[in-house]
Structure formats: structure tokens, C-alpha cells
Motif scaffolding. Structure first.
Motif, mmCIF file in Angstrom:
data_model
loop_
_atom_site.group_PDB
_atom_site.id
_atom_site.type_symbol
_atom_site.label_atom_id
_atom_site.label_comp_id
_atom_site.label_asym_id
_atom_site.label_seq_id
_atom_site.Cartn_x
_atom_site.Cartn_y
_atom_site.Cartn_z
ATOM 1 N N MET A 183 4.414 6.795 -6.916
ATOM 2 C CA MET A 183 4.815 5.668 -6.069
ATOM 3 C C MET A 183 6.239 5.254 -6.442
ATOM 4 O O MET A 183 6.547 5.056 -7.605
ATOM 5 C CB MET A 183 3.810 4.525 -6.313
ATOM 6 C CG MET A 183 4.129 3.269 -5.613
ATOM 7 S SD MET A 183 2.741 2.076 -5.491
ATOM 8 C CE MET A 183 1.770 2.281 -6.976
ATOM 9 N N ASN A 211 9.335 2.734 -6.860
ATOM 10 C CA ASN A 211 9.285 1.333 -7.268
ATOM 11 C C ASN A 211 9.727 0.425 -6.120
ATOM 12 O O ASN A 211 10.337 0.881 -5.139
ATOM 13 C CB ASN A 211 10.149 1.085 -8.507
ATOM 14 C CG ASN A 211 9.583 -0.075 -9.333
ATOM 15 O OD1 ASN A 211 8.578 -0.696 -8.971
ATOM 16 N ND2 ASN A 211 10.228 -0.380 -10.439
ATOM 17 N N PHE A 212 9.405 -0.830 -6.245
ATOM 18 C CA PHE A 212 9.695 -1.820 -5.202
ATOM 19 C C PHE A 212 9.794 -3.159 -5.901
ATOM 20 O O PHE A 212 9.497 -3.283 -7.081
ATOM 21 C CB PHE A 212 8.559 -1.827 -4.163
ATOM 22 C CG PHE A 212 7.193 -1.965 -4.779
ATOM 23 C CD1 PHE A 212 6.704 -3.209 -5.139
ATOM 24 C CD2 PHE A 212 6.414 -0.841 -5.043
ATOM 25 C CE1 PHE A 212 5.464 -3.340 -5.737
ATOM 26 C CE2 PHE A 212 5.168 -0.960 -5.649
ATOM 27 C CZ PHE A 212 4.695 -2.210 -5.993
ATOM 28 N N GLY A 217 -4.566 -4.192 -0.056
ATOM 29 C CA GLY A 217 -3.885 -3.027 -0.642
ATOM 30 C C GLY A 217 -4.725 -1.764 -0.714
ATOM 31 O O GLY A 217 -4.278 -0.760 -1.277
ATOM 32 N N GLN A 218 -5.920 -1.766 -0.132
ATOM 33 C CA GLN A 218 -6.801 -0.609 -0.318
ATOM 34 C C GLN A 218 -6.356 0.604 0.493
ATOM 35 O O GLN A 218 -6.747 1.740 0.191
ATOM 36 C CB GLN A 218 -8.255 -0.975 0.019
ATOM 37 C CG GLN A 218 -8.798 -2.079 -0.863
ATOM 38 C CD GLN A 218 -8.720 -1.744 -2.340
ATOM 39 O OE1 GLN A 218 -9.502 -0.940 -2.841
ATOM 40 N NE2 GLN A 218 -7.768 -2.320 -3.055
ATOM 41 N N LEU A 244 -1.732 0.783 -0.996
ATOM 42 C CA LEU A 244 -1.361 1.366 -2.289
ATOM 43 C C LEU A 244 -1.551 2.885 -2.309
ATOM 44 O O LEU A 244 -0.645 3.603 -2.747
ATOM 45 C CB LEU A 244 -2.117 0.672 -3.434
ATOM 46 C CG LEU A 244 -1.629 -0.759 -3.725
ATOM 47 C CD1 LEU A 244 -2.536 -1.450 -4.745
ATOM 48 C CD2 LEU A 244 -0.194 -0.765 -4.231
ATOM 49 N N PRO A 245 -2.697 3.405 -1.824
ATOM 50 C CA PRO A 245 -2.795 4.875 -1.741
ATOM 51 C C PRO A 245 -1.697 5.495 -0.871
ATOM 52 O O PRO A 245 -1.176 6.566 -1.187
ATOM 53 C CB PRO A 245 -4.188 5.106 -1.137
ATOM 54 C CG PRO A 245 -4.975 3.889 -1.501
ATOM 55 C CD PRO A 245 -3.981 2.755 -1.490
ATOM 56 N N LYS A 269 1.348 5.601 -2.948
ATOM 57 C CA LYS A 269 1.243 6.640 -3.986
ATOM 58 C C LYS A 269 1.573 8.015 -3.413
ATOM 59 O O LYS A 269 2.168 8.847 -4.079
ATOM 60 C CB LYS A 269 -0.178 6.681 -4.548
ATOM 61 C CG LYS A 269 -0.530 5.552 -5.470
ATOM 62 C CD LYS A 269 -1.935 5.804 -5.979
ATOM 63 C CE LYS A 269 -2.498 4.592 -6.674
ATOM 64 N NZ LYS A 269 -3.864 4.863 -7.147
ATOM 65 N N HIS A 270 1.146 8.221 -2.165
ATOM 66 C CA HIS A 270 1.440 9.503 -1.513
ATOM 67 C C HIS A 270 2.866 9.569 -0.991
ATOM 68 O O HIS A 270 3.249 10.558 -0.384
ATOM 69 C CB HIS A 270 0.459 9.733 -0.341
ATOM 70 C CG HIS A 270 -0.918 10.070 -0.777
ATOM 71 N ND1 HIS A 270 -2.046 9.469 -0.248
ATOM 72 C CD2 HIS A 270 -1.370 10.917 -1.721
ATOM 73 C CE1 HIS A 270 -3.118 9.961 -0.847
ATOM 74 N NE2 HIS A 270 -2.733 10.843 -1.747
ATOM 75 N N GLU A 282 6.318 -2.627 -14.859
ATOM 76 C CA GLU A 282 7.115 -2.458 -13.647
ATOM 77 C C GLU A 282 6.349 -3.114 -12.498
ATOM 78 O O GLU A 282 5.126 -3.269 -12.568
ATOM 79 C CB GLU A 282 7.293 -0.974 -13.329
ATOM 80 C CG GLU A 282 8.310 -0.257 -14.208
ATOM 81 C CD GLU A 282 8.564 1.138 -13.649
ATOM 82 O OE1 GLU A 282 9.563 1.321 -12.930
ATOM 83 O OE2 GLU A 282 7.753 2.031 -13.917
ATOM 84 N N ASP A 283 7.059 -3.435 -11.433
ATOM 85 C CA ASP A 283 6.395 -3.988 -10.255
ATOM 86 C C ASP A 283 5.295 -3.044 -9.773
ATOM 87 O O ASP A 283 4.251 -3.473 -9.303
ATOM 88 C CB ASP A 283 7.411 -4.211 -9.117
ATOM 89 C CG ASP A 283 8.505 -5.199 -9.512
ATOM 90 O OD1 ASP A 283 9.064 -5.062 -10.622
ATOM 91 O OD2 ASP A 283 8.800 -6.113 -8.719
ATOM 92 N N ARG A 284 5.524 -1.728 -9.889
ATOM 93 C CA ARG A 284 4.583 -0.754 -9.348
ATOM 94 C C ARG A 284 3.482 -0.352 -10.336
ATOM 95 O O ARG A 284 2.641 0.489 -10.000
ATOM 96 C CB ARG A 284 5.336 0.509 -8.922
ATOM 97 C CG ARG A 284 5.990 1.220 -10.090
ATOM 98 C CD ARG A 284 6.724 2.463 -9.633
ATOM 99 N NE ARG A 284 7.636 2.957 -10.667
ATOM 100 C CZ ARG A 284 8.379 4.031 -10.528
ATOM 101 N NH1 ARG A 284 8.325 4.734 -9.414
ATOM 102 N NH2 ARG A 284 9.193 4.398 -11.497
ATOM 103 N N ASP A 291 -7.435 8.933 -8.419
ATOM 104 C CA ASP A 291 -6.223 8.143 -8.178
ATOM 105 C C ASP A 291 -6.043 7.794 -6.698
ATOM 106 O O ASP A 291 -4.974 7.411 -6.278
ATOM 107 C CB ASP A 291 -4.985 8.890 -8.712
ATOM 108 C CG ASP A 291 -3.793 7.954 -8.921
ATOM 109 O OD1 ASP A 291 -4.019 6.758 -9.173
ATOM 110 O OD2 ASP A 291 -2.644 8.431 -8.833
ATOM 111 N N THR A 292 -7.093 7.955 -5.902
ATOM 112 C CA THR A 292 -6.994 7.612 -4.477
ATOM 113 C C THR A 292 -8.149 6.710 -4.042
ATOM 114 O O THR A 292 -8.527 6.701 -2.875
ATOM 115 C CB THR A 292 -6.963 8.869 -3.592
ATOM 116 O OG1 THR A 292 -8.111 9.668 -3.906
ATOM 117 C CG2 THR A 292 -5.706 9.671 -3.795
ATOM 118 N N SER A 293 -8.728 5.983 -4.941
ATOM 119 C CA SER A 293 -9.825 5.032 -4.723
ATOM 120 C C SER A 293 -11.080 5.635 -4.117
ATOM 121 O O SER A 293 -11.809 4.973 -3.403
ATOM 122 C CB SER A 293 -9.350 3.802 -3.943
ATOM 123 O OG SER A 293 -8.807 4.139 -2.701
ATOM 124 N N THR A 302 -6.241 1.002 -7.712
ATOM 125 C CA THR A 302 -5.796 0.551 -6.391
ATOM 126 C C THR A 302 -5.570 -0.955 -6.422
ATOM 127 O O THR A 302 -5.879 -1.670 -5.485
ATOM 128 C CB THR A 302 -6.794 0.993 -5.306
ATOM 129 O OG1 THR A 302 -7.047 2.393 -5.491
ATOM 130 C CG2 THR A 302 -6.236 0.818 -3.903
#
Lengths: 214, 156
Positions: free
Chosen positions: A1, A3-4, A31-32, A35-36, A39-40, B18-20, B41-43, B61
Motif C-alpha cells: 500500500m 503511503n497517504f 475500510g473493508q 484497504l484491500p 493494498k493491491h 506510518e499512516d498506512r 492479507d486480503t481479509s 484490514t
């Protein structure tokens, strides 16, 4: 991911202001999905504006002949709500079959609707039940809210505050689900109100198929 | 960098992230609580399930900063280390694990299931509610038995 810059806000006005100031901002609800997706690296917002601290966006209340659900209300809360269970049991059941218990504890109705995943469950209910999507700017009819795959009528700095579902005579939702994600491979929401029966199909097309009015 | 503070397993902790940074990364890398695992890592898989303010969440997540001010419980926080939690004991007694990778998440989800459904939770409910936890060894049969036995033990 990538950064932000993370920003937590406590009011709708602050959220909108943060979005207007951001270079390429995104609101995050539960975020469900987001966030994934980040990440992608399918999304890489400069700013993530977290709506989780806005108390006004949470909760369920009866509003005359409708039930109003705050945008940041989780799937678990909708599923467990006695108000939803008695007013529109099909909606409570739908919420209780999204993802899995841990996902339902974070994922929200507003996030699901704003994301408009073609295989998501809630959009079918919003259209079939004739719900109204309320935002910080206006009210949008459920029929006009979903405009295409992952596309909605929302503007950049517009966010959903609540969704109002009119009580219905009878409704049901069934889905043939992906066994890993529980997203609908195909799902059908049927709702009867007065002389009209609406049938809405999710999953099978890029955007909810409005189906038939019987 | 951000400073986050939260309660983890009854202890006040804080750290720079970090923020992330994900909650699971904060738990494993900053706090060295490596009982919480990262599988998919993908819930999807549930190896990373922890409790945040009493509710099960997938810590892969959720951002660490989103848990700021929260009360987090991980598998390490279930007991003081001298004896097993009744649910852990039930997994041991019922052979509810083989390689053990999914077990911390299974146990945390199982306790959440019992908290919401009571000590008499039936098999169908356990199977449905474990949908978010994937095990590649056991075929689930003994896990379901373990959850029901653990539920009874937790009920007293």
C-alpha cells in the motif's frame, strides 16, 4: 500500500473541508473494501479521510413509515437491530449475510452503497425497497443513485449521511454466493409495496439490473 | 509518522507508526505480539482476527491509527500464561488444529461467537459464523467440535 496522509474528522463539515483541501482524497468508512483495494495498489489516494469519528452518521431510527440508517452503521448493527428486524426483516437478513462476522463489525452500509460493487448486496435492497439516499447536499432516489460499475451519483466532496428505507409489505433477498467472499455471484431482492412488486438483480451485470416491476 | 496509544491485553501501549501501518503490523512488529498471524492479507482467511472494543475484527484490514484509543485483545491476552483459556483447552482436547497457523484467529473468532450466541451455540451457527476463518488442514470438523466444547466450558 502506498503511503497517504490519514485524517480523522468528527463532523460532516470537517470531512468535506478535508476533502476539498486534499489533492486526491478519499473518504474511508469501514475500510473493508478500500484497504484491500489500496493494498493491491488499485487505489492510491493522497489523503484518507476517516469518517469513523462522526457520531452523527451512526445509528438506526424509525422515521414515520420509514427506517433511517446512518451511513456509518455497521452491517452487524443493521443485522442485530430489532427495528430493522421488525420493519424490514429481509434487510436485516441481508446485512447478516454480508462477508463474515469480523467484516460485518467494520463494514458499513454507507461504504457499501458508495462503493457500488456490482456484486454487493445492499444496492439491490436500496433500489427494490425504493430507498432514498441522503447526502450532505441532497436526497437521491435509490433508482437514480447507482450509475454504473463502481460509479454512483455522488460528487467528489459529497458523502452519504443516511439511507431511508420505507416500510414494505413483504420483501425477500436470496443470493448464490461466492464461497470465499460471500459476495453475490447473483442475488435477487424482491419487494412488494401496494400494487407494485419490484425485482432487482445484483451480481449478474455490471450495475444492478433493475429487473421488472410487476 | 503518527503516535498511537491504545490498550492491548489490558496494558497501555503507544508507538510511532506510518499512516498506512496496519493494526496487525503494529501488534506484530512494534509490540512483538506474533500470535496474531497474517495469512491472506486480503481479509478472507481470518488468521489475523483480534478483538477491538470487544468485537472481532480482521487486524489486516484496519489501520493501527484507527485503533487509537481502543481496547484490543489478542490471543496472548486471553490468559496470564499459566493455563489455557477454556476455548484454547477445547481446541487441544478436540484436536481442533494441525499445523496451528489459523488457530489464533479461530480461537478469537470462536470466543466472539460464544459471546454473541451463548454457551449452547449449535453446530449450524458455529459453521456459518466461522465462514471468515479458513483452515487448510483439519476439514473443520474438529474445529466445530472444539468451538462447541469451548462454548460449554466458557459457560461455566
Amino acid at each position: 500500500m502506498y503511503n497517504f496522509s490519514y485524517q480523522k474528522v468528527t463532523s460532516v463539515d470537517d470531512a468535506v473541508e478535508a476533502m476539498q483541501k486534499a489533492d486526491d482524497g478519499k473518504f474511508v468508512a469501514g475500510g473493508q473494501t478500500m484497504l484491500p483495494t489500496m493494498k493491491h495498489r488499485l487505489a492510491s489516494p493522497s489523503d484518507v479521510i476517516d469518517l469513523g469519528g462522526i457520531e452523527d452518521l451512526k445509528g438506526i431510527c424509525m422515521d414515520g413509515d420509514a427506517i433511517s440508517i446512518g451511513a456509518m452503521t455497521t452491517h452487524a448493527e443493521v443485522a442485530a437491530s430489532s427495528d430493522v428486524q421488525s420493519a424490514i426483516p429481509a434487510l436485516a437478513k441481508l446485512a447478516g449475510n454480508i462477508g463474515d462476522p469480523a467484516v460485518r463489525n467494520r463494514g458499513t452500509i454507507g461504504g457499501s452503497i458508495a462503493n457500488n460493487d456490482p456484486a454487493a448486496d445492499y444496492p439491490a435492497a436500496v433500489i427494490a425497497l425504493g430507498a432514498t439516499v441522503k447526502t450532505n447536499k441532497r436526497e437521491i432516489a435509490g433508482d437514480e443513485f447507482f450509475t454504473g460499475m463502481f460509479e454512483t451519483a455522488l460528487e467528489e466532496d459529497e458523502l452519504i449521511t443516511s439511507i431511508s428505507f420505507p416500510k414494505t409489505e413483504a420483501a425477500a433477498y436470496m443470493k448464490f454466493e461466492n464461497p470465499a467472499s460471500r459476495y453475490a455471484i447473483v442475488g435477487v431482492f424482491v419487494a412488494k409495496s401496494g400494487d407494485e412488486v419490484k425485482v432487482v438483480v445484483t451480481g449478474a451485470t455490471a450495475c444492478e439490473h433493475r429487473g421488472m416491476r410487476l | 509518522m503518527l503516535t498511537v496509544s491504545m490498550k492491548v491485553n489490558e496494558q497501555a501501549v503507544s508507538g510511532e507508526v506510518e499512516d498506512r501501518t496496519l493494526l496487525v503490523e503494529f501488534l506484530r512488529e512494534n509490540l512483538r505480539l506474533t500470535g496474531t498471524h497474517v495469512g491472506c492479507d486480503t481479509s478472507q482467511c481470518g488468521a489475523c482476527v483480534v478483538h477491538v472494543d470487544g468485537a472481532s475484527v480482521k487486524s489486516c484490514t484496519m489501520l493501527a491509527v484507527q485503533a487509537d484509543g481502543c481496547d484490543v485483545t489478542t490471543i496472548e491476552g486471553l490468559t496470564n500464561g499459566a493455563e489455557l483459556h477454556p476455548m484454547q483447552q477445547a481446541f487441544k482436547d478436540n484436536h481442533g488444529l494441525q499445523c496451528g497457523f489459523c488457530t489464533p484467529g479461530m480461537v478469537m473468532s470462536a470466543i466472539d461467537i460464544v459471546n454473541r450466541n451463548g454457551s449452547g451455540v449449535d453446530e449450524a451457527t458455529v459453521r456459518k459464523e466461522l465462514e471468515g476463518n479458513i483452515c487448510r488442514c483439519t476439514g473443520y470438523h474438529n474445529i466445530v467440535k472444539a468451538v462447541q466444547a469451548g462454548a460449554k466450558n466458557m459457560g461455566g
